[in-house]
Scaffold this motif. Structure first.
Motif, PDB file in Angstrom:
ATOM      1  N   GLY A 133       0.815  -1.207   0.000  1.00 50.86           N
ATOM      2  CA  GLY A 133       0.000   0.000   0.000  1.00 50.86           C
ATOM      3  C   GLY A 133       0.846   1.253   0.000  1.00 50.86           C
ATOM      4  N   VAL A 134       0.226   2.336   0.470  1.00 51.41           N
ATOM      5  CA  VAL A 134       0.878   3.650   0.499  1.00 51.41           C
ATOM      6  C   VAL A 134       0.842   4.211   1.915  1.00 51.41           C
ATOM      7  CG1 VAL A 134       0.309   4.174  -1.914  1.00 51.41           C
ATOM      8  CG2 VAL A 134      -1.261   4.889  -0.105  1.00 51.41           C
ATOM      9  N   VAL A 135       1.827   5.051   2.217  1.00 50.47           N
ATOM     10  CA  VAL A 135       1.840   5.816   3.460  1.00 50.47           C
ATOM     11  C   VAL A 135       1.810   7.287   3.071  1.00 50.47           C
ATOM     12  CG1 VAL A 135       3.133   6.433   5.539  1.00 50.47           C
ATOM     13  CG2 VAL A 135       3.141   4.067   4.722  1.00 50.47           C
ATOM     14  N   LEU A 136       0.826   8.014   3.595  1.00 47.22           N
ATOM     15  CA  LEU A 136       0.693   9.437   3.311  1.00 47.22           C
ATOM     16  C   LEU A 136       1.397  10.230   4.406  1.00 47.22           C
ATOM     17  CD1 LEU A 136      -2.976   9.129   2.220  1.00 47.22           C
ATOM     18  CD2 LEU A 136      -1.090   9.786   0.736  1.00 47.22           C
ATOM     19  N   HIS A 137       2.362  11.043   3.973  1.00 50.70           N
ATOM     20  CA  HIS A 137       3.169  11.854   4.878  1.00 50.70           C
ATOM     21  C   HIS A 137       2.876  13.338   4.657  1.00 50.70           C
ATOM     22  CE1 HIS A 137       6.108   8.631   5.907  1.00 50.70           C
ATOM     23  NE2 HIS A 137       5.904   8.231   4.662  1.00 50.70           N
ATOM     24  N   ASP A 138       3.048  14.137   5.697  1.00 53.64           N
ATOM     25  CA  ASP A 138       3.097  15.596   5.576  1.00 53.64           C
ATOM     26  C   ASP A 138       4.535  16.001   5.855  1.00 53.64           C
ATOM     27  OD1 ASP A 138       0.384  15.609   5.143  1.00 53.64           O
ATOM     28  OD2 ASP A 138      -0.145  16.444   7.102  1.00 53.64           O
ATOM     29  N   ASP A 139       5.143  16.781   4.951  1.00 55.63           N
ATOM     30  CA  ASP A 139       6.579  17.063   5.058  1.00 55.63           C
ATOM     31  C   ASP A 139       6.955  18.035   6.173  1.00 55.63           C
ATOM     32  OD1 ASP A 139       5.769  19.508   3.942  1.00 55.63           O
ATOM     33  OD2 ASP A 139       7.277  19.477   2.347  1.00 55.63           O
ATOM     34  N   ALA A 140       5.985  18.776   6.742  1.00 50.26           N
ATOM     35  CA  ALA A 140       6.240  19.756   7.804  1.00 50.26           C
ATOM     36  C   ALA A 140       7.236  20.826   7.363  1.00 50.26           C
ATOM     37  CB  ALA A 140       6.702  19.073   9.097  1.00 50.26           C
ATOM     38  N   GLU A 141       7.231  21.134   6.073  1.00 50.36           N
ATOM     39  CA  GLU A 141       8.128  22.143   5.483  1.00 50.36           C
ATOM     40  C   GLU A 141       7.314  23.099   4.610  1.00 50.36           C
ATOM     41  OE1 GLU A 141      11.232  22.486   6.205  1.00 50.36           O
ATOM     42  OE2 GLU A 141      11.701  20.557   7.122  1.00 50.36           O
ATOM     43  N   ASN A 142       7.993  24.097   4.065  1.00 55.15           N
ATOM     44  CA  ASN A 142       7.386  25.020   3.112  1.00 55.15           C
ATOM     45  C   ASN A 142       7.798  24.707   1.673  1.00 55.15           C
ATOM     46  OD1 ASN A 142       5.842  26.788   4.803  1.00 55.15           O
ATOM     47  ND2 ASN A 142       7.753  27.670   5.528  1.00 55.15           N
ATOM     48  N   ASN A 173       9.035   0.544   5.377  1.00 53.61           N
ATOM     49  CA  ASN A 173       9.935   0.968   4.300  1.00 53.61           C
ATOM     50  C   ASN A 173      10.016  -0.055   3.174  1.00 53.61           C
ATOM     51  OD1 ASN A 173      10.550   3.291   5.727  1.00 53.61           O
ATOM     52  ND2 ASN A 173      12.482   2.503   6.509  1.00 53.61           N
ATOM     53  N   THR A 174       9.922  -1.327   3.513  1.00 56.16           N
ATOM     54  CA  THR A 174      10.085  -2.386   2.508  1.00 56.16           C
ATOM     55  C   THR A 174       8.767  -2.895   1.935  1.00 56.16           C
ATOM     56  OG1 THR A 174      10.161  -4.087   4.228  1.00 56.16           O
ATOM     57  CG2 THR A 174      12.276  -3.206   3.473  1.00 56.16           C
ATOM     58  N   HIS A 175       7.624  -2.356   2.406  1.00 51.70           N
ATOM     59  CA  HIS A 175       6.336  -2.830   1.902  1.00 51.70           C
ATOM     60  C   HIS A 175       5.365  -1.734   1.482  1.00 51.70           C
ATOM     61  CE1 HIS A 175       7.831  -6.411   3.996  1.00 51.70           C
ATOM     62  NE2 HIS A 175       7.102  -7.073   3.133  1.00 51.70           N
ATOM     63  N   TYR A 176       5.649  -0.482   1.824  1.00 49.99           N
ATOM     64  CA  TYR A 176       4.728   0.609   1.518  1.00 49.99           C
ATOM     65  C   TYR A 176       5.438   1.709   0.737  1.00 49.99           C
ATOM     66  CZ  TYR A 176       1.288  -1.490   4.578  1.00 49.99           C
ATOM     67  OH  TYR A 176       0.382  -2.360   5.131  1.00 49.99           O
ATOM     68  N   ILE A 177       4.686   2.390  -0.106  1.00 48.16           N
ATOM     69  CA  ILE A 177       5.201   3.489  -0.928  1.00 48.16           C
ATOM     70  C   ILE A 177       4.941   4.794  -0.195  1.00 48.16           C
ATOM     71  CG2 ILE A 177       4.982   4.708  -3.120  1.00 48.16           C
ATOM     72  CD1 ILE A 177       3.824   1.983  -4.228  1.00 48.16           C
ATOM     73  N   GLY A 178       5.994   5.593  -0.021  1.00 42.94           N
ATOM     74  CA  GLY A 178       5.874   6.874   0.661  1.00 42.94           C
ATOM     75  C   GLY A 178       5.460   7.985  -0.287  1.00 42.94           C
ATOM     76  N   ILE A 179       4.376   8.675   0.080  1.00 42.41           N
ATOM     77  CA  ILE A 179       3.899   9.848  -0.663  1.00 42.41           C
ATOM     78  C   ILE A 179       4.037  11.041   0.263  1.00 42.41           C
ATOM     79  CG2 ILE A 179       1.936  10.938  -1.800  1.00 42.41           C
ATOM     80  CD1 ILE A 179       0.823   8.095  -2.315  1.00 42.41           C
ATOM     81  N   GLU A 180       4.940  11.937  -0.082  1.00 43.06           N
ATOM     82  CA  GLU A 180       5.231  13.112   0.749  1.00 43.06           C
ATOM     83  C   GLU A 180       4.425  14.299   0.221  1.00 43.06           C
ATOM     84  OE1 GLU A 180       6.750  14.167   4.071  1.00 43.06           O
ATOM     85  OE2 GLU A 180       8.043  12.617   3.229  1.00 43.06           O
ATOM     86  N   ARG A 181       3.460  14.763   1.026  1.00 44.23           N
ATOM     87  CA  ARG A 181       2.652  15.917   0.638  1.00 44.23           C
ATOM     88  C   ARG A 181       3.393  17.177   1.047  1.00 44.23           C
ATOM     89  NH1 ARG A 181      -2.442  13.681   2.194  1.00 44.23           N
ATOM     90  NH2 ARG A 181      -2.102  14.302   4.317  1.00 44.23           N
ATOM     91  N   GLU A 207       6.724   6.655  16.164  1.00 43.99           N
ATOM     92  CA  GLU A 207       6.221   7.695  17.049  1.00 43.99           C
ATOM     93  C   GLU A 207       6.530   9.063  16.462  1.00 43.99           C
ATOM     94  OE1 GLU A 207       6.698   9.156  21.626  1.00 43.99           O
ATOM     95  OE2 GLU A 207       6.912   7.011  21.208  1.00 43.99           O
ATOM     96  N   THR A 208       5.528   9.647  15.837  1.00 39.88           N
ATOM     97  CA  THR A 208       5.658  10.922  15.143  1.00 39.88           C
ATOM     98  C   THR A 208       4.304  11.609  15.104  1.00 39.88           C
ATOM     99  OG1 THR A 208       6.279  11.967  13.039  1.00 39.88           O
ATOM    100  CG2 THR A 208       5.259   9.795  12.903  1.00 39.88           C
ATOM    101  N   GLU A 209       4.308  12.880  14.812  1.00 39.79           N
ATOM    102  CA  GLU A 209       3.052  13.613  14.615  1.00 39.79           C
ATOM    103  C   GLU A 209       2.568  13.503  13.169  1.00 39.79           C
ATOM    104  OE1 GLU A 209       1.249  15.018  17.111  1.00 39.79           O
ATOM    105  OE2 GLU A 209       2.779  14.031  18.340  1.00 39.79           O
ATOM    106  N   CYS A 210       3.408  13.044  12.299  1.00 40.54           N
ATOM    107  CA  CYS A 210       3.099  12.961  10.865  1.00 40.54           C
ATOM    108  C   CYS A 210       1.928  12.015  10.620  1.00 40.54           C
ATOM    109  CB  CYS A 210       4.333  12.482  10.104  1.00 40.54           C
ATOM    110  SG  CYS A 210       4.112  12.348   8.328  1.00 40.54           S
ATOM    111  N   PRO A 211       0.940  12.438   9.881  1.00 33.07           N
ATOM    112  CA  PRO A 211       0.767  13.663   9.101  1.00 33.07           C
ATOM    113  C   PRO A 211       0.111  14.788   9.916  1.00 33.07           C
ATOM    114  CG  PRO A 211      -0.996  12.155   8.551  1.00 33.07           C
ATOM    115  CD  PRO A 211      -0.137  11.483   9.600  1.00 33.07           C
ATOM    116  N   ALA A 212       0.924  15.637  10.486  1.00 25.35           N
ATOM    117  CA  ALA A 212       0.457  16.637  11.453  1.00 25.35           C
ATOM    118  C   ALA A 212      -0.517  17.651  10.856  1.00 25.35           C
ATOM    119  CB  ALA A 212       1.649  17.354  12.069  1.00 25.35           C
TER     120      ALA A 212
END
Length: 191
Positions: free
Chosen positions: A24-33, A85-93, A142-147
């Motif tokens: 599957g996919v993991v949806l991330h928020d980059d916490a950047e501009n 990391n070895t089974h999911y696709i990272g999508i960085e928003r 342990e993270t706030e992502c996707p904050a």
């Protein structure tokens, strides 16, 4: 949407080994501009400085651009968790910094672009859109992502399974809305 591909798509040498399977996919928020295009130089610097172990995802998305850094069938370093990391696709928003350059409405346009990409990736790998295939970074580490998404869609609530499922259900609903978005031509663009 403009699709940009790194040199890893043209060369036989990759950073990592192939994933044993894609779940599957993991949806991330980059916490950047940063916009997606900003990650081109940002990742080149990480390579030059031998700092890729600090993390990277397959794809970086904003409302205008999709930067495909590394082919989706290869292991990434996006979750701080070997299994993810070895089974999911990272999508960085991109541009997800709270109180950053984008207001919530503008960030949600980036978020919508990520849902389209998630729909395409799940279709490419012939995976259903459900709670097992659509995941959050905080499920693995342990993270706030996707904050930013958490703040917009849930408010100031604690992290627990019920709230994780609420946010995932929202993501799933939005991803499913793009089910008819894909065709053979659109699937050809998926990295």
């Amino acid at each position: 949407m403009e699709h940009i591909y790194s040199d890893f798509y043209k060369q036989p040498v990759k950073i990592t080994e192939r994933k044993p399977d894609v779940l599957g996919v993991v949806l991330h928020d980059d916490a950047e501009n940063y916009q997606a295009k900003d990650y081109i130089d940002w990742l080149k610097k990480r390579i030059t400085n031998h700092e890729l172990e600090k993390g990277w995802a397959c794809v970086y998305v904003d409302m205008h651009t999709c930067y495909w850094f590394h082919p989706s069938e290869y292991t990434e370093w996006h979750c701080g968790n070997t299994f993810a990391n070895t089974h999911y696709i990272g999508i960085e928003r991109c541009q997800s910094k709270i109180n950053g350059v984008l207001n919530d409405k503008a960030f949600m346009r980036n978020e919508e672009a990520s849902f389209k990409i998630a729909a395409l990736l799940l279709k490419k790998y012939q995976l259903p859109v459900n709670r097992q295939t659509v995941r959050l970074h905080k499920e693995f580490f342990e993270t706030e992502c996707p904050a930013r998404a958490w703040s917009i869609h849930l408010g100031n609530v604690k992290t627990n399974q019920e709230n994780i499922e609420k946010l995932k259900d929202y993501f799933i609903e939005r991803i499913k809305s793009y089910d008819n978005y894909s065709s053979e031509k659109t699937l050809d663009i998926i990295g």
